[in-house]
Scaffold this motif. Structure first.
Motif, PDB file in Angstrom:
ATOM      1  N   MET A 376       1.074  -1.283   0.119  1.00  0.00           N
ATOM      2  CA  MET A 376       0.171   0.224  -0.096  1.00  0.00           C
ATOM      3  C   MET A 376       0.669   1.264  -0.015  1.00  0.00           C
ATOM      4  O   MET A 376       0.363   2.242  -0.416  1.00  0.00           O
ATOM      5  CB  MET A 376      -0.801   0.015   1.186  1.00  0.00           C
ATOM      6  CG  MET A 376      -2.046  -1.019   0.927  1.00  0.00           C
ATOM      7  SD  MET A 376      -3.376  -0.399   0.109  1.00  0.00           S
ATOM      8  CE  MET A 376      -4.125   0.621   1.001  1.00  0.00           C
ATOM      9  N   GLU A 377       1.525   1.333   0.623  1.00  0.00           N
ATOM     10  CA  GLU A 377       2.929   2.535   1.023  1.00  0.00           C
ATOM     11  C   GLU A 377       3.546   2.947  -0.407  1.00  0.00           C
ATOM     12  O   GLU A 377       3.357   3.462  -1.045  1.00  0.00           O
ATOM     13  CB  GLU A 377       3.987   2.362   1.833  1.00  0.00           C
ATOM     14  CG  GLU A 377       4.762   3.688   2.362  1.00  0.00           C
ATOM     15  CD  GLU A 377       4.202   5.004   2.192  1.00  0.00           C
ATOM     16  OE1 GLU A 377       4.624   5.894   3.100  1.00  0.00           O
ATOM     17  OE2 GLU A 377       2.668   4.563   2.210  1.00  0.00           O
ATOM     18  N   PRO A 432       5.864   2.588   5.571  1.00  0.00           N
ATOM     19  CA  PRO A 432       4.842   1.077   5.757  1.00  0.00           C
ATOM     20  C   PRO A 432       3.905   0.908   7.092  1.00  0.00           C
ATOM     21  O   PRO A 432       3.020   0.875   7.141  1.00  0.00           O
ATOM     22  CB  PRO A 432       5.212  -0.178   5.233  1.00  0.00           C
ATOM     23  CG  PRO A 432       6.917   0.281   4.597  1.00  0.00           C
ATOM     24  CD  PRO A 432       7.083   1.866   5.421  1.00  0.00           C
ATOM     25  N   GLU A 433       4.297   1.987   7.843  1.00  0.00           N
ATOM     26  CA  GLU A 433       3.560   1.732   9.142  1.00  0.00           C
ATOM     27  C   GLU A 433       2.606   2.507   9.360  1.00  0.00           C
ATOM     28  O   GLU A 433       1.959   2.502  10.525  1.00  0.00           O
ATOM     29  CB  GLU A 433       4.511   2.301  10.588  1.00  0.00           C
ATOM     30  CG  GLU A 433       5.526   1.305  10.535  1.00  0.00           C
ATOM     31  CD  GLU A 433       6.455   1.609   9.525  1.00  0.00           C
ATOM     32  OE1 GLU A 433       7.677   0.152   9.634  1.00  0.00           O
ATOM     33  OE2 GLU A 433       6.920   2.251   8.664  1.00  0.00           O
ATOM     34  N   ARG A 434       2.193   3.086   8.109  1.00  0.00           N
ATOM     35  CA  ARG A 434       1.086   4.040   7.946  1.00  0.00           C
ATOM     36  C   ARG A 434       0.203   3.040   7.987  1.00  0.00           C
ATOM     37  O   ARG A 434      -1.413   3.557   8.746  1.00  0.00           O
ATOM     38  CB  ARG A 434       1.006   5.187   6.828  1.00  0.00           C
ATOM     39  CG  ARG A 434       2.233   5.562   6.696  1.00  0.00           C
ATOM     40  CD  ARG A 434       2.348   6.707   5.223  1.00  0.00           C
ATOM     41  NE  ARG A 434       3.069   7.185   4.731  1.00  0.00           N
ATOM     42  CZ  ARG A 434       3.410   7.998   5.164  1.00  0.00           C
ATOM     43  NH1 ARG A 434       2.734   9.633   6.349  1.00  0.00           N
ATOM     44  NH2 ARG A 434       5.022   8.784   4.895  1.00  0.00           N
ATOM     45  N   PHE A 435       0.164   2.038   7.371  1.00  0.00           N
ATOM     46  CA  PHE A 435      -1.108   1.327   6.510  1.00  0.00           C
ATOM     47  C   PHE A 435      -1.283   0.167   8.090  1.00  0.00           C
ATOM     48  O   PHE A 435      -2.223  -0.978   7.989  1.00  0.00           O
ATOM     49  CB  PHE A 435      -1.271   0.521   5.516  1.00  0.00           C
ATOM     50  CG  PHE A 435      -1.417   1.626   4.206  1.00  0.00           C
ATOM     51  CD1 PHE A 435      -2.073   2.541   4.132  1.00  0.00           C
ATOM     52  CD2 PHE A 435       0.131   2.457   4.254  1.00  0.00           C
ATOM     53  CE1 PHE A 435      -2.449   2.819   3.043  1.00  0.00           C
ATOM     54  CE2 PHE A 435       0.399   3.269   3.080  1.00  0.00           C
ATOM     55  CZ  PHE A 435      -1.165   3.493   2.621  1.00  0.00           C
ATOM     56  N   LEU A 436      -0.663   0.260   9.314  1.00  0.00           N
ATOM     57  CA  LEU A 436      -0.893  -0.417  10.112  1.00  0.00           C
ATOM     58  C   LEU A 436      -1.698  -0.144  11.150  1.00  0.00           C
ATOM     59  O   LEU A 436      -2.317   1.037  11.278  1.00  0.00           O
ATOM     60  CB  LEU A 436       0.816  -1.277  10.694  1.00  0.00           C
ATOM     61  CG  LEU A 436       1.803  -1.516  10.320  1.00  0.00           C
ATOM     62  CD1 LEU A 436       2.571  -2.225  10.197  1.00  0.00           C
ATOM     63  CD2 LEU A 436       1.111  -3.172   9.491  1.00  0.00           C
ATOM     64  N   ALA A 437      -2.122  -1.199  12.082  1.00  0.00           N
ATOM     65  CA  ALA A 437      -3.584  -0.127  13.657  1.00  0.00           C
ATOM     66  C   ALA A 437      -2.106   0.603  14.261  1.00  0.00           C
ATOM     67  O   ALA A 437      -1.507   0.722  13.913  1.00  0.00           O
ATOM     68  CB  ALA A 437      -3.131  -1.724  14.675  1.00  0.00           C
TER      69      ALA A 437
END
Length: 530
Positions: A376-377, A432-437
């Protein structure tokens, strides 16, 4: 250069005689509601300026114009206005809330009509019965999850081709590989199989790839025919003859494959659409098979012509090859640049499938949230296309208080949506952490139905129907490539994330990486045979 001077003089003479008519047309189009603001239009100079811009030059100019005129602006490339929208809320209003009104396409140029069989493909067909038939057929017959699962053996076959290719290049290049050509060829093999239902040999695949690549690389040259085609076909007759030759060669390659498919489908025991290719010649339902039985809803129920099927196959191959290969290269480039992300992804992979030689299967992908976040990122930060194909409206409408006149080209800037600093913190960084919880992208809907935060596949009724397939392919190949190799930067070389505009937005300097195998090629092939 002489051609352009002659063209300029010819156009000047022709347009001088049309100036009065143009003024009358502009006067008749005046409304109380104004057009979006934009630069002044010159009947002669504007087409000459815009039609010679590269895509990268066009985007930089538009970005400057948006800072001057606002999120919606008008550019007159030829006599009709082109509207450019760079705001996610306005895009949602147009493509979601008023989706049907903005779902049409402008009439194509003569050059484009030659290549798409007079608008007989999904991307160019007018919003109506033919478009609905073609899109529904693709979505239900080929891209439905139950159909996509039947191509799992083909994905495994293509993964084998790709891994073998990378290992061979690494052995001859002191471990260093340039990955893009291998990515493109692998994706093309997969799309050719899905299109024609056969595992063609390398020569046949290379022949198809060569004509499609020639078409894409030459496409920008054909823009000149969008302006006064009667004149430009004479001035640029060699270019027009090239276009005719490309189309003829394309038909010479595709039509025998279509006819062979038609013959095989009619054989007893074949053509039920439920077979799975196990490598021993059993029937697998292909895109061509789905097209052979279609009846034209606006032309007496006739079958599609061979030329129309050629155009649809060409669209299918182009839409799914370079976009996926480009996204794959951007993602792998970021994993090379950010070794900690690659290590975290490998840890997740081994936590799901173990550290032995097992292949990462498609069911395993559903258990890998960090993998999905990386994909996603990658699509947010590096969308393969920075613009959706132009939309148009069939009647005068208003958007943000401005007139969108009937027949105007309406364009939406994909990249700007995903780089909006109001939505994404440090939008130009790869995180990528933007798309985690707990992240700003948690649960983001890339179809844009609720709101638009990013739109790498477009949104609304003309959204790319291959969204699900593309996501599967990216997840499958990224996971398996990280599982097979350790990806490192070449000594003394930084990963350059500069962009270059081709058919898609690619890396200006293609990714070079040093790869180290995590297992032997023999063990890899043994796994795939299980």
């Amino acid at each position: 250069m002489l051609d352009w001077i002659f063209l300029f003089l010819t156009i000047s003479l022709c347009l001088a005689s049309r100036l009065l008519l143009s003024k009358q047309w502009n006067t008749s189009k005046k409304r109380q509601t104004p057009l979006p603001p934009g630069p002044r239009y010159s009947l002669i100079l504007s087409p000459m300026f815009w039609l010679r811009r590269s895509l990268s030059g066009l985007e930089s100019i538009l970005r400057f114009l948006h800072t001057k005129y606002g999120p919606i602006l008008t550019v007159r490339i030829i006599s009709r206005p082109a509207i450019f929208v760079a705001d996610r809320d306005l895009t949602h209003q147009a493509l979601i809330q008023a989706g049907a009104a903005f779902a049409d396409r402008r009439d194509d140029t003569e050059a484009t009509r030659l290549l798409n069989s007079n608008r007989h493909n999904i991307s160019s067909a007018p919003y109506g019965p033919l478009w609905r038939l073609l899109r529904r057929n693709l979505a239900a017959e080929i891209l439905h999850p139950s159909r996509v699962r039947l191509f799992a053996p083909a994905r495994r076959w293509v993964l084998s081709i790709l891994v073998t290719n990378l290992k061979a290049k690494a052995e001859t290049g002191d471990g260093v590989v340039v990955v893009m050509e291998g990515f493109q060829y692998a994706m093309f093999c997969l799309l050719v199989f899905m299109c024609f239902g056969e595992r063609l040999d390398e020569k046949a695949i290379r022949d198809i790839e060569a004509i499609q690549r020639l078409l894409l690389s030459s496409f920008i040259k054909f823009n000149v025919f969008s302006f006064l085609p009667t004149i430009t076909k004479l001035v640029f007759r060699e270019r027009w003859n090239l276009l005719l030759a490309i189309r003829q060669k394309q038909e010479e390659i595709f039509i025998p494959l279509i006819r062979a498919r038609k013959g095989r489908k009619q054989q007893p025991g074949d053509g039920d659409g439920e077979g799975e290719d196990d490598g021993h010649g059993s029937f697998v339902y292909s895109y061509v098979d789905s097209l052979l039985g279609l009846q034209h809803p606006e032309d007496g129920g006739r079958r599609l012509s061979e030329g129309e099927i050629v155009s649809l196959c060409s669209e299918f191959l182009n839409a799914g090859t370079d976009t996926t290969a480009t996204a794959l290269q951007w993602i792998m480039a970021n994993l090379v640049k950010h070794q900690e992300m690659q290590a975290k992804l490998l840890e997740e992979i081994e936590g799901v499938v173990g550290s032995d030689v097992e292949e990462i299967k498609e069911d395993d992908l559903q258990k890998m949230p960090y993998l999905k976040a990386v994909i996603m990122e990658g699509l947010r930060r590096h969308p393969p296309a920075h613009f959706v194909l132009p939309h148009t409206v069939t009647e005068d409408l208003t958007l943000n208080g401005y007139l969108i006149p009937r027949g105007a080209s309406v364009n939406f800037t994909v990249a700007e949506m995903g780089w909006d600093g109001k939505v994404w913190e440090e939008p130009m960084e790869f995180k990528p952490e933007r798309f985690l919880a707990g992240g700003s992208g948690e649960g983001v809907d890339i179809t844009g139905s609720r709101e638009i935060k990013m739109m790498p596949f477009g949104v609304g009724r003309r959204m790319c129907p291959g969204l699900g397939l593309a996501m599967l392919h990216l997840e499958y190949f990224v996971a398996n490539l990280v599982r097979e190799f350790e990806w490192k930067a070449v000594d003394g070389e930084a990963v350059d994330l500069s962009e270059n505009f081709e058919f898609t937005v690619v890396m200006k300097n293609p990714l070079r990486a040093r790869i180290l195998s995590r297992r032997t090629l023999e063990s890899f092939h043994d796994t795939l045979k299980r």
